[in-house]
Enzyme design. Sequence first.
Site, PDB file in Angstrom:
ATOM      1  N   CYS A   2      10.664  42.826  -5.316  1.00 48.74           N
ATOM      2  CA  CYS A   2      11.495  42.619  -4.136  1.00 48.74           C
ATOM      3  C   CYS A   2      12.646  43.626  -4.176  1.00 48.74           C
ATOM      4  CB  CYS A   2      12.062  41.207  -4.107  1.00 48.74           C
ATOM      5  SG  CYS A   2      10.813  39.906  -3.958  1.00 48.74           S
ATOM      6  N   ASP A 100      10.710  29.949  -7.915  1.00 40.28           N
ATOM      7  CA  ASP A 100      11.492  30.212  -9.114  1.00 40.28           C
ATOM      8  C   ASP A 100      12.912  30.646  -8.753  1.00 40.28           C
ATOM      9  OD1 ASP A 100      10.455  32.571  -8.058  1.00 40.28           O
ATOM     10  OD2 ASP A 100      10.337  33.588  -9.980  1.00 40.28           O
TER      11      ASP A 100
END
Length: 463
Positions: A2, A100
Site C-alpha cells: 500500500c 490487521d
Amino acid sequence: MCGIAAVLNLSLAPVPHLRPALGAMNRLLQHRGPDGEGTWVHPRGVAGFAHRRLSIIDLATGQQPMTDGRGNWITYNGEIYNYVELRAELGAQEFVTTSDTEVILRAYARWGADCLTHLRGMFAFALWDEDRQTLFCARDRFGIKPLYYTVVDRMLYVASEVKALLPFVPEVETDLEGFKDYLTFQFCLSGKTLFRGVGELPPGHVLLARNGGVETRRYWEVYYHPDFDHTAKYFEERIRALIQESVAVHQRSDVPVGAYVSGGLDSSIVAGLAAERQGPGFKGFTGKFSLDPAYDESAYARDLARSRGFELHEVDITADDFVGSIEKVIYHLDYPVAGPGSFPQFMVSQLASRHRKVLLGGQGGDEVFGGYARYLIAYFEQCIKAAIDGTMHSGNFIVTYESIIPNLGSLREYKPLLQEFWREGLFEDLDQRYFRLINRAGVLREEIKWEALGPYSPYATFQ
C-alpha cells in the site's frame, strides 16, 4: 503493498492547503494501491493522512485511513502476520472489522508504543494519537516496508516513497554525505538518503512528532547468544520447523498467494513449502535469460515446480525489455540500489501481477545464513589469525578452519575481491578488516572528485 502519507503542522495550527497536499501525495503513490484510496483530515486541520490500498486482508471493511472511534487514526502499509492471535488477545468482540489494520489501532490503545513488541510482520504506519496530540510513526524491525520524511517550514511530511515528498522541499538536491555513503556501501547510513533534507526512518525505529519537535529512536536491535549446548541435528530440525511455521503465517491472506522461484535454494525452499501447504492452484513465477545458458537457471525452477506439483509461469527477459522498462524501474526506485536485480525483479513482478497480488520470496537468506563470499573471506582470515596466534582452541568458535577449508572452492571466482582485501593490511582491527571487505569505493579513484564531497567519513559512521 500500500502507499501511505501524512502531513502534520508541528505548531498544531491548520496546515495550509492540506487537502490538495494529501491529494498530490496520493496521486504520486497510486501505483502502490490500485484497489482503493482515502484521506483523513483532522477536525482542526492540523494533520491529515492519505492512503492507497492494495487489499489483501479483509477486502470488505479494511479501508483506510482507519479510526478506532476515539479520535485516533492510522494509515498503514504492510501485514501483521500474528493479527489473528492478537485480535483474540485484545478481545475480538470489540472489533468492527477483521483487518490487521484495526489490530494495530487496538494494540496501541492497550499498550501504547509498546504495541510494537507485540507485532510480528512487515509494516510502516503513521498513527495520530488525539489525546496526546502526537504523531506516532513506526517501521518494522528489518525495514521491509519503507518510510521517509521531511520537515519544511514547520510542516512534517511522511510518505512511503521519496517522490511523494519532493513537491514540498524547496529544492531537489543531492545529500553529499548520503552520496558518499552510497559510493562506499551502496546504501545510506543512519537514516540519510540521497536527497538533501529527506530522511529515511531506519528499520526498528519510531518517529514521534510532539511538543513542536520531531524525534526518532530505536525500539529493537538484534541480540543473540551462541548456543553450544545442542547438536547439529537439533539446529537442523529447529530451522526446518521455524521456516515451515513462518511460511504458514505468511500465507494468511484473503487473496491467493504465489511465489517467486529463481531456481536457487532460498526461493525453492519457500515456494516448495508454500505449494505443499496450499495444494492445488499454487503458482510460481520465474524469469530467464535464454540468450545465454550461463544466465538461465529456469531449468531448476521447472524441476521444483514438477516435483512439488505447481504451475510455473516464465518470462524470457531480453535486451528490448531492458530498454523498454529501465525508465519505469528508475522512477519506482527513486534512487539507485545495489546490484542489477531490480530490473529482472520488475519483469517477473509484472508477469505475476496478472495472476497474483501476493508473492513469497527467498530474499534475506544469504544475510541470515552468511551466504555471501565476503563472509567466508572474513571467517577465513580470522581462522588463519587464530591458528597463527594459537588461539583456535582457547574457547568455543562457531567457525573453524576445519569447516572453512572444504568450502574455499566457492571463492574461485572471487580472486579480485581477495586481492583487494589483502592489498593493504592484514589482521587489523575487526572493524577495519570488515570495512575493507564491504567498501565498494576502494576501486573508485579518478572517477570521483572526493574533495568535492567534503570531510565526512562513512567509516566513522560505520563504526
